[in-house]
Design a protein around this motif. Structure first.
Motif, PDB file in Angstrom:
ATOM      1  N   ALA A  93      14.267   9.857  -2.426  1.00  0.00           N
ATOM      2  CA  ALA A  93      15.447   9.826  -1.568  1.00  0.00           C
ATOM      3  C   ALA A  93      16.662   9.312  -2.344  1.00  0.00           C
ATOM      4  N   LEU A  94      16.431   8.285  -3.178  1.00  0.00           N
ATOM      5  CA  LEU A  94      17.533   7.740  -3.979  1.00  0.00           C
ATOM      6  C   LEU A  94      18.058   8.795  -4.957  1.00  0.00           C
ATOM      7  N   ASP A  95      17.114   9.532  -5.581  1.00  0.00           N
ATOM      8  CA  ASP A  95      17.499  10.584  -6.526  1.00  0.00           C
ATOM      9  C   ASP A  95      18.324  11.661  -5.842  1.00  0.00           C
ATOM     10  N   LEU A  96      17.999  11.910  -4.574  1.00  0.00           N
ATOM     11  CA  LEU A  96      18.719  12.950  -3.841  1.00  0.00           C
ATOM     12  C   LEU A  96      20.047  12.453  -3.297  1.00  0.00           C
ATOM     13  N   GLY A  97      20.386  11.200  -3.656  1.00  0.00           N
ATOM     14  CA  GLY A  97      21.732  10.730  -3.350  1.00  0.00           C
ATOM     15  C   GLY A  97      21.870   9.852  -2.128  1.00  0.00           C
ATOM     16  N   ALA A  98      20.758   9.480  -1.487  1.00  0.00           N
ATOM     17  CA  ALA A  98      20.867   8.593  -0.321  1.00  0.00           C
ATOM     18  C   ALA A  98      21.147   7.168  -0.782  1.00  0.00           C
ATOM     19  N   GLY A  99      21.979   6.452  -0.020  1.00  0.00           N
ATOM     20  CA  GLY A  99      22.262   5.052  -0.341  1.00  0.00           C
ATOM     21  C   GLY A  99      21.071   4.181   0.002  1.00  0.00           C
ATOM     22  N   PRO A 100      21.022   2.949  -0.567  1.00  0.00           N
ATOM     23  CA  PRO A 100      19.863   2.078  -0.343  1.00  0.00           C
ATOM     24  C   PRO A 100      19.639   1.740   1.138  1.00  0.00           C
ATOM     25  N   VAL A 101      20.734   1.551   1.877  1.00  0.00           N
ATOM     26  CA  VAL A 101      20.583   1.222   3.293  1.00  0.00           C
ATOM     27  C   VAL A 101      19.971   2.409   4.037  1.00  0.00           C
ATOM     28  N   ARG A 102      20.469   3.604   3.683  1.00  0.00           N
ATOM     29  CA  ARG A 102      19.979   4.809   4.342  1.00  0.00           C
ATOM     30  C   ARG A 102      18.503   5.029   3.997  1.00  0.00           C
ATOM     31  N   VAL A 103      18.147   4.781   2.743  1.00  0.00           N
ATOM     32  CA  VAL A 103      16.740   4.918   2.341  1.00  0.00           C
ATOM     33  C   VAL A 103      15.878   3.970   3.155  1.00  0.00           C
ATOM     34  N   PHE A 104      16.358   2.739   3.304  1.00  0.00           N
ATOM     35  CA  PHE A 104      15.567   1.757   4.050  1.00  0.00           C
ATOM     36  C   PHE A 104      15.380   2.208   5.491  1.00  0.00           C
ATOM     37  N   LEU A 105      16.477   2.691   6.099  1.00  0.00           N
ATOM     38  CA  LEU A 105      16.409   3.038   7.522  1.00  0.00           C
ATOM     39  C   LEU A 105      15.622   4.319   7.775  1.00  0.00           C
ATOM     40  N   THR A 106      15.726   5.295   6.866  1.00  0.00           N
ATOM     41  CA  THR A 106      15.096   6.587   7.170  1.00  0.00           C
ATOM     42  C   THR A 106      13.733   6.763   6.501  1.00  0.00           C
ATOM     43  N   ILE A 107      13.452   6.031   5.431  1.00  0.00           N
ATOM     44  CA  ILE A 107      12.156   6.187   4.752  1.00  0.00           C
ATOM     45  C   ILE A 107      11.281   4.953   4.964  1.00  0.00           C
ATOM     46  N   THR A 108      11.779   3.796   4.518  1.00  0.00           N
ATOM     47  CA  THR A 108      10.940   2.597   4.522  1.00  0.00           C
ATOM     48  C   THR A 108      10.571   2.165   5.938  1.00  0.00           C
ATOM     49  N   LEU A 109      11.579   2.055   6.775  1.00  0.00           N
ATOM     50  CA  LEU A 109      11.353   1.522   8.119  1.00  0.00           C
ATOM     51  C   LEU A 109      10.327   2.333   8.916  1.00  0.00           C
ATOM     52  N   PRO A 110      10.467   3.672   8.977  1.00  0.00           N
ATOM     53  CA  PRO A 110       9.449   4.424   9.736  1.00  0.00           C
ATOM     54  C   PRO A 110       8.047   4.259   9.156  1.00  0.00           C
ATOM     55  N   LEU A 111       7.964   4.114   7.826  1.00  0.00           N
ATOM     56  CA  LEU A 111       6.633   4.009   7.220  1.00  0.00           C
ATOM     57  C   LEU A 111       5.970   2.658   7.507  1.00  0.00           C
ATOM     58  N   ILE A 112       6.778   1.584   7.627  1.00  0.00           N
ATOM     59  CA  ILE A 112       6.157   0.285   7.920  1.00  0.00           C
ATOM     60  C   ILE A 112       6.204  -0.044   9.413  1.00  0.00           C
ATOM     61  N   ALA A 131       0.820  -1.215   0.000  1.00  0.00           N
ATOM     62  CA  ALA A 131       0.000   0.000   0.000  1.00  0.00           C
ATOM     63  C   ALA A 131       0.852   1.262   0.000  1.00  0.00           C
ATOM     64  N   PHE A 132       2.168   1.115  -0.107  1.00  0.00           N
ATOM     65  CA  PHE A 132       3.089   2.172   0.264  1.00  0.00           C
ATOM     66  C   PHE A 132       3.562   2.885  -1.006  1.00  0.00           C
ATOM     67  N   ASP A 133       3.710   4.185  -0.901  1.00  0.00           N
ATOM     68  CA  ASP A 133       4.060   5.008  -2.064  1.00  0.00           C
ATOM     69  C   ASP A 133       5.569   4.958  -2.310  1.00  0.00           C
ATOM     70  N   ARG A 134       5.951   4.267  -3.391  1.00  0.00           N
ATOM     71  CA  ARG A 134       7.386   4.055  -3.612  1.00  0.00           C
ATOM     72  C   ARG A 134       8.111   5.294  -4.089  1.00  0.00           C
ATOM     73  N   SER A 135       7.348   6.309  -4.547  1.00  0.00           N
ATOM     74  CA  SER A 135       8.033   7.507  -5.040  1.00  0.00           C
ATOM     75  C   SER A 135       8.813   8.186  -3.914  1.00  0.00           C
ATOM     76  N   LEU A 136       8.399   7.949  -2.649  1.00  0.00           N
ATOM     77  CA  LEU A 136       9.148   8.511  -1.521  1.00  0.00           C
ATOM     78  C   LEU A 136      10.561   7.951  -1.491  1.00  0.00           C
ATOM     79  N   GLU A 137      10.668   6.629  -1.712  1.00  0.00           N
ATOM     80  CA  GLU A 137      11.994   6.001  -1.732  1.00  0.00           C
ATOM     81  C   GLU A 137      12.795   6.468  -2.941  1.00  0.00           C
ATOM     82  N   GLU A 138      12.081   6.558  -4.083  1.00  0.00           N
ATOM     83  CA  GLU A 138      12.788   6.975  -5.307  1.00  0.00           C
ATOM     84  C   GLU A 138      13.330   8.388  -5.163  1.00  0.00           C
TER      85      GLU A 138
END
Lengths: 285, 263
Positions: B170-189, B161-168
């Motif tokens: 963050a990735l576009d702004l230069g965050a690494g995948p681990v950082r994206v997971f920890l700061t975007i994905t994890l709080p949302l789930i 149900a989650f909006d992936r553009s938030l992760e994208e």
């Protein structure tokens, strides 16, 4: 496949293969072994370079009427309980779906709560209510409705009551999920066209709620077939269900091969409903 | 009010009385002064006192809590990984098998799960020497396997149900995948993770059948103690214990429900 992806999936994958899939293979293996006075109490599959496989346990299941009765008993109890659960659960789910939104979450919560509350305690509660000097008989006697205590426990009635009680939330939740999605405008349209309420129910509401009915039936029937606690605590010695027989074979008779063959027989019985359930689950997801 | 809704109101009242009256009877009679479970003889807390002095129950409660903590945490980790893999990677070898293995325990009769895991533990011990006998570890392994399925279903629903553009973004702004997971994905789930953990915890705390198969002589769980005592008859001490368990589980479930609804 890249390594990050592999690393992510490998762990749950390996866990489930080891602790979910391989145990089932071992059950099959032991179901074709002979009982033995040994630790563990069955003959090995390979001995002296030769394969030892027997169909004795399955032949026993086929020849001894006890197992047939238990098999049929499980289907019969589970089927009757499923129908009763549907008859009680449908109006309940429909009622919740029709209450004002602000009440709905509270009522839904009240359905979910017993579902997560200890199963064992909920079955236990009925013993205190139903036994000969229990709360129900005590109340009926003191009001003067009966002169001698009713026999309410250790029979078909108490087993079915226990099954319906324990699995009612499993029926109400999927029914509610389906009924809540129905647009009340459909009913209004049918009413405007001159249909009477009962007619609307049969022609509009019921057909549209069929997916919820199917999910509820499967969610109640599958665990009810394998039930052990309810026939053991609420049923008498004459209550035969496959789960109870399996338990006795294992814990009382220490006959692991027969218990394994019973488990396989139960899986065969449930293969179709479990397959349907998975299909439904995938449809929802 | 028309006839239909009168019928529905009656169904609601009947349904909820049916669901709650037996539970209420257990709670009420836990405060009964009499040893006879069904005759009311005044208010008393004596069964709670007796309960706290009962060492067998205390030991079993500690075993159950340990198992439930390990099982819920293990199931959370593995279930989340499985859910993430299933939602994010639509194509990989063996995906169907993974999907089947994460949902099948939901519909597998407990008695088959219990028997099959015990047979595995015995066969493993014979072949490799591990696990040495059965105890908290084997019950926890069994409960993790069951819990994975429940955690995975809840987390999968949240991830889909989650909006992936938030992760994208963050990735576009230069965050690494681990950082994206920890700061975007994890709080949302996070609410789904908390709810999954709580559900795995209550399931483990409540399980009788699987634990009976996979427990050893020194690792009797609370449901196993309740079951063997219930087989001997209704006792007011069990009513008191049941009341305490009901309170704990109600608090946990209410918490899980809140977490799932707050976004």
């Amino acid at each position: 496949m890249n390594t990050r992806r592999f690393g992510l999936i490998a762990l749950p994958y390996a866990w489930l293969v080891l602790f979910f899939l391989s145990p089932l293979v071992i059950v099959i293996k032991i179901s074709v072994a002979n009982e033995a006075v040994a630790i563990p109490p069955y003959t090995p599959l390979f001995e002296g370079g030769r394969l030892h496989v027997t169909d004795a346990n399955y032949l026993l299941l086929l020849s001894d009427s006890l197992y047939w009765k238990a098999y049929w008993g499980a289907i019969r109890y589970a089927a009757i309980a499923t129908i009763l659960t549907l008859l009680i659960g449908y109006p309940l789910a429909y009622g919740i779906a029709r209450t004002p939104v602000r009440w709905r979450n509270l009522l839904l919560m009240a359905i979910i709560l017993p579902f997560w509350t200890s199963f064992l305690i909920r079955v236990y509660a009925w013993i205190g209510l139903l036994k000969e000097n229990g709360i129900v008989n005590h109340a009926l006697l003191s009001v003067g409705l009966i002169d001698t205590p009713l026999r309410l426990i250790d029979n078909d009635f108490s087993v079915l009551l226990g099954l319906v009680y324990a699995y009612l939330p499993f029926m109400v939740l999927p029914l509610y999920a389906q009924l809540e999605k129905l647009d009340p405008a459909l009913n209004e349209a049918a009413a405007d066209l001159g249909a009477r309420p009962l007619h609307i129910f049969w022609q509009v509401t019921l057909p549209l709620s069929l997916p919820g009915i199917a999910a509820g039936i499967l969610l109640v029937f599958i665990p009810a077939v394998g039930e052990f606690v309810i026939p053991d605590l609420l049923g008498g010695p004459k209550t035969l269900m496959i789960g109870k027989i399996l338990w006795d074979e294992f814990f009382t008779n220490h006959d692991w091969p027969t218990a394994s063959a019973l488990a396989i027989a139960m899986l065969v019985l449930l293969a179709l409903p479990m397959g349907l359930m998975r299909r439904l689950l995938r449809g929802i997801a | 009010m028309n006839r239909l809704s009168l019928f529905l109101v009656a169904s609601l009242i009947f349904g909820f009385v049916f669901l709650y009256a037996p539970i209420a009877s257990v709670v009420v009679y836990s405060f009964n002064a009499s040893r006879l479970v069904t005759v009311w003889a005044g208010f008393s807390l004596q069964w709670y006192g007796a309960l706290f002095e009962n060492e067998a129950i205390g030991r079993a409660a500690r075993v159950s809590l340990q198992v439930a903590l390990i099982a819920a945490t293990g199931a959370l980790g593995l279930g989340t990984l499985a859910a993430y893999g299933l939602v994010r990677y639509r194509r990989f070898a063996g995906r169907t098998l993974l999907a089947a293995m994460t949902t099948a325990p939901l519909v597998m009769p407990e008695i088959i799960s219990g028997l099959s895991l015990l047979l595995l533990f015995v066969a493993l011990e014979q072949a490799t020497g591990w696990p040495q006998g059965r105890g908290i570890a084997t019950i926890a392994i069994a409960h993790i396997t069951l819990g994975i399925a429940f955690v995975a279903v809840i987390v999968e629903a949240r991830l889909s149900a989650f909006d992936r553009s938030l992760e994208e973004a963050a990735l576009d702004l230069g965050a690494g995948p681990v950082r994206v997971f920890l700061t975007i994905t994890l709080p949302l789930i996070a609410p789904a993770l908390a709810a999954g953990w709580l559900l795995a915890f209550t399931l483990s705390l409540d399980d009788l059948v699987i634990a009976s198969f996979t427990a050893g002589p020194a690792s009797t769980t609370l449901p196993m103690v309740i079951f063997s005592s219930v087989r001997l008859g209704v006792s007011p001490q069990i009513n008191a214990l049941a009341t305490l368990i009901l309170i704990v589980i109600t608090v946990l479930v209410a918490g899980a429900n809140r977490l799932l609804r707050v976004r």
